[in-house]
Design a protein around this motif. Structure first.
Motif, PDB file in Angstrom:
ATOM      1  N   GLN A   1     -27.953 -14.042 -17.398  1.00 36.57           N
ATOM      2  CA  GLN A   1     -28.069 -14.527 -18.905  1.00 36.57           C
ATOM      3  C   GLN A   1     -26.423 -14.683 -19.468  1.00 36.57           C
ATOM      4  N   SER A   2     -25.798 -16.178 -18.774  1.00 40.03           N
ATOM      5  CA  SER A   2     -24.531 -16.798 -19.096  1.00 40.03           C
ATOM      6  C   SER A   2     -23.052 -15.810 -18.869  1.00 40.03           C
ATOM      7  N   ARG A   3     -23.159 -15.152 -18.511  1.00 37.27           N
ATOM      8  CA  ARG A   3     -22.005 -14.109 -18.254  1.00 37.27           C
ATOM      9  C   ARG A   3     -21.679 -14.417 -16.165  1.00 37.27           C
ATOM     10  N   LEU A   4     -20.710 -14.761 -16.081  1.00 41.79           N
ATOM     11  CA  LEU A   4     -19.827 -14.416 -14.734  1.00 41.79           C
ATOM     12  C   LEU A   4     -20.098 -12.769 -14.149  1.00 41.79           C
ATOM     13  N   ARG A   5     -20.609 -12.173 -13.466  1.00 40.10           N
ATOM     14  CA  ARG A   5     -21.046 -11.154 -12.437  1.00 40.10           C
ATOM     15  C   ARG A   5     -19.717 -11.191 -11.328  1.00 40.10           C
ATOM     16  N   ARG A   6     -18.753 -10.174 -10.555  1.00 37.41           N
ATOM     17  CA  ARG A   6     -18.287 -10.160  -9.628  1.00 37.41           C
ATOM     18  C   ARG A   6     -18.708  -8.929  -9.026  1.00 37.41           C
ATOM     19  N   TYR A   7     -18.497  -9.322  -7.725  1.00 42.85           N
ATOM     20  CA  TYR A   7     -19.226  -7.944  -7.080  1.00 42.85           C
ATOM     21  C   TYR A   7     -18.140  -8.064  -6.362  1.00 42.85           C
ATOM     22  N   TYR A   8     -17.225  -6.397  -5.830  1.00 46.57           N
ATOM     23  CA  TYR A   8     -16.400  -6.117  -4.975  1.00 46.57           C
ATOM     24  C   TYR A   8     -17.020  -5.711  -4.197  1.00 46.57           C
ATOM     25  N   ARG A   9     -15.843  -5.867  -3.001  1.00 44.80           N
ATOM     26  CA  ARG A   9     -16.207  -4.572  -1.642  1.00 44.80           C
ATOM     27  C   ARG A   9     -15.158  -4.364  -1.250  1.00 44.80           C
ATOM     28  N   LEU A  10     -15.018  -3.353  -0.502  1.00 41.31           N
ATOM     29  CA  LEU A  10     -13.880  -2.892   0.200  1.00 41.31           C
ATOM     30  C   LEU A  10     -13.393  -3.594   1.358  1.00 41.31           C
ATOM     31  N   SER A  11     -11.410  -4.010   1.454  1.00 38.34           N
ATOM     32  CA  SER A  11     -11.571  -3.965   2.657  1.00 38.34           C
ATOM     33  C   SER A  11     -11.187  -4.191   3.618  1.00 38.34           C
ATOM     34  N   GLY A  12     -11.542  -3.719   5.048  1.00 36.54           N
ATOM     35  CA  GLY A  12     -10.558  -3.721   5.936  1.00 36.54           C
ATOM     36  C   GLY A  12      -9.706  -2.782   5.822  1.00 36.54           C
TER      37      GLY A  12
ATOM     38  N   MET B   1       0.909  -1.509   0.105  1.00 35.18           N
ATOM     39  CA  MET B   1       0.181   0.129  -0.217  1.00 35.18           C
ATOM     40  C   MET B   1       1.136   1.600   0.155  1.00 35.18           C
ATOM     41  N   THR B   2       0.416   2.650  -0.890  1.00 35.80           N
ATOM     42  CA  THR B   2       1.312   3.302  -0.618  1.00 35.80           C
ATOM     43  C   THR B   2       0.547   4.590   0.334  1.00 35.80           C
ATOM     44  N   ASP B   3       1.226   5.337   0.834  1.00 33.13           N
ATOM     45  CA  ASP B   3       0.413   6.392   1.457  1.00 33.13           C
ATOM     46  C   ASP B   3       0.528   7.756   0.754  1.00 33.13           C
ATOM     47  N   GLY B   4       0.512   7.499  -0.459  1.00 32.65           N
ATOM     48  CA  GLY B   4       0.269   8.897  -1.095  1.00 32.65           C
ATOM     49  C   GLY B   4      -1.263   9.294  -1.605  1.00 32.65           C
ATOM     50  N   PRO B   5      -1.700  10.610  -2.017  1.00 31.26           N
ATOM     51  CA  PRO B   5      -2.875  10.240  -2.079  1.00 31.26           C
ATOM     52  C   PRO B   5      -3.084   9.368  -3.841  1.00 31.26           C
ATOM     53  N   LEU B   6      -4.666   9.532  -3.258  1.00 36.49           N
ATOM     54  CA  LEU B   6      -4.936   8.599  -4.821  1.00 36.49           C
ATOM     55  C   LEU B   6      -5.298   9.538  -5.477  1.00 36.49           C
ATOM     56  N   ARG B   7      -5.208   8.682  -6.901  1.00 38.70           N
ATOM     57  CA  ARG B   7      -5.507   9.130  -8.150  1.00 38.70           C
ATOM     58  C   ARG B   7      -7.160   9.546  -7.585  1.00 38.70           C
TER      59      ARG B   7
ATOM     60  N   LEU C   1     -10.087  -2.613 -10.692  1.00 37.41           N
ATOM     61  CA  LEU C   1     -11.052  -3.312  -9.688  1.00 37.41           C
ATOM     62  C   LEU C   1      -8.978  -4.416  -9.685  1.00 37.41           C
ATOM     63  N   ASP C   2      -8.425  -4.756 -10.603  1.00 37.93           N
ATOM     64  CA  ASP C   2      -7.214  -5.873 -10.102  1.00 37.93           C
ATOM     65  C   ASP C   2      -6.320  -5.073  -9.604  1.00 37.93           C
ATOM     66  N   ARG C   3      -6.160  -3.813 -10.047  1.00 42.96           N
ATOM     67  CA  ARG C   3      -4.723  -3.717  -8.893  1.00 42.96           C
ATOM     68  C   ARG C   3      -5.331  -3.590  -7.722  1.00 42.96           C
ATOM     69  N   LEU C   4      -6.438  -3.491  -7.050  1.00 41.19           N
ATOM     70  CA  LEU C   4      -6.920  -2.922  -5.856  1.00 41.19           C
ATOM     71  C   LEU C   4      -6.904  -3.857  -5.273  1.00 41.19           C
ATOM     72  N   ARG C   5      -7.538  -4.802  -6.131  1.00 38.22           N
ATOM     73  CA  ARG C   5      -7.449  -6.322  -4.803  1.00 38.22           C
ATOM     74  C   ARG C   5      -5.978  -6.787  -4.767  1.00 38.22           C
ATOM     75  N   THR C   6      -5.115  -7.046  -5.664  1.00 36.19           N
ATOM     76  CA  THR C   6      -3.381  -7.038  -5.872  1.00 36.19           C
ATOM     77  C   THR C   6      -2.627  -6.341  -4.421  1.00 36.19           C
ATOM     78  N   GLU C   7      -3.495  -5.327  -4.598  1.00 35.83           N
ATOM     79  CA  GLU C   7      -3.652  -4.172  -3.076  1.00 35.83           C
ATOM     80  C   GLU C   7      -3.979  -4.286  -1.984  1.00 35.83           C
ATOM     81  N   GLY C   8      -5.040  -4.991  -1.566  1.00 37.21           N
ATOM     82  CA  GLY C   8      -6.064  -5.666  -1.005  1.00 37.21           C
ATOM     83  C   GLY C   8      -6.789  -5.074  -0.518  1.00 37.21           C
ATOM     84  N   LEU C   9      -6.742  -3.600  -1.178  1.00 37.31           N
ATOM     85  CA  LEU C   9      -8.084  -2.728  -0.758  1.00 37.31           C
ATOM     86  C   LEU C   9      -9.229  -3.174  -0.906  1.00 37.31           C
TER      87      LEU C   9
END
Length: 114
Positions: free
Chosen positions: A68-79, A1-7, A50-58
């Motif tokens: 409709q025959s497509r995978l829908r992935r739901y994301y949530r904010l981590s601690g 995790m970086t402590d700099g400002p978020l984009r 979303l992939d980057r934020l998952r990798t960073e654990g956020l």
């Protein structure tokens, strides 16, 4: 995790997920709504973020479902994501307060209107 400002897009994605788990398209719509249409995330940009934020654990995957025959992935904010968003919110609040004080001082000192 970086402590700099978020984009800004990252800040907005985390903010969208702070309220409830959402799938990607819902995040795109939520960000557009939160910014009155000023920020419109593209799907490719969002999913890379979303992939980057998952990798960073956020963020984390909340659940997956088939719609409709497509995978829908739901994301949530981590601690960790909640902590990072809170820290960024505090930083932005501090910066906004500083700007407001200086603008107020300028007006009281008779500064020229913009």
């Amino acid at each position: 995790m970086t402590d700099g400002p978020l984009r800004e897009p990252t800040f907005l994605v985390l903010t969208a997920l702070a309220e409830r788990p959402q799938h990607g398209y819902a995040v795109i719509e939520d960000v557009a709504r939160m910014t009155d249409g000023r920020v419109r995330l593209r799907a490719g940009t969002l999913y890379a973020a979303l992939d980057r934020l998952r990798t960073e654990g956020l963020i984390e995957v909340d659940r997956e479902e088939v719609v409709q025959s497509r995978l829908r992935r739901y994301y949530r904010l981590s601690g960790l994501g909640e902590q990072r968003l809170a820290a960024e919110t505090s930083r932005l609040r501090h910066q906004a307060t500083l700007a407001e004080r200086r603008l107020s001082a300028r007006r009281h000192l008779g500064g020229a209107p913009a």
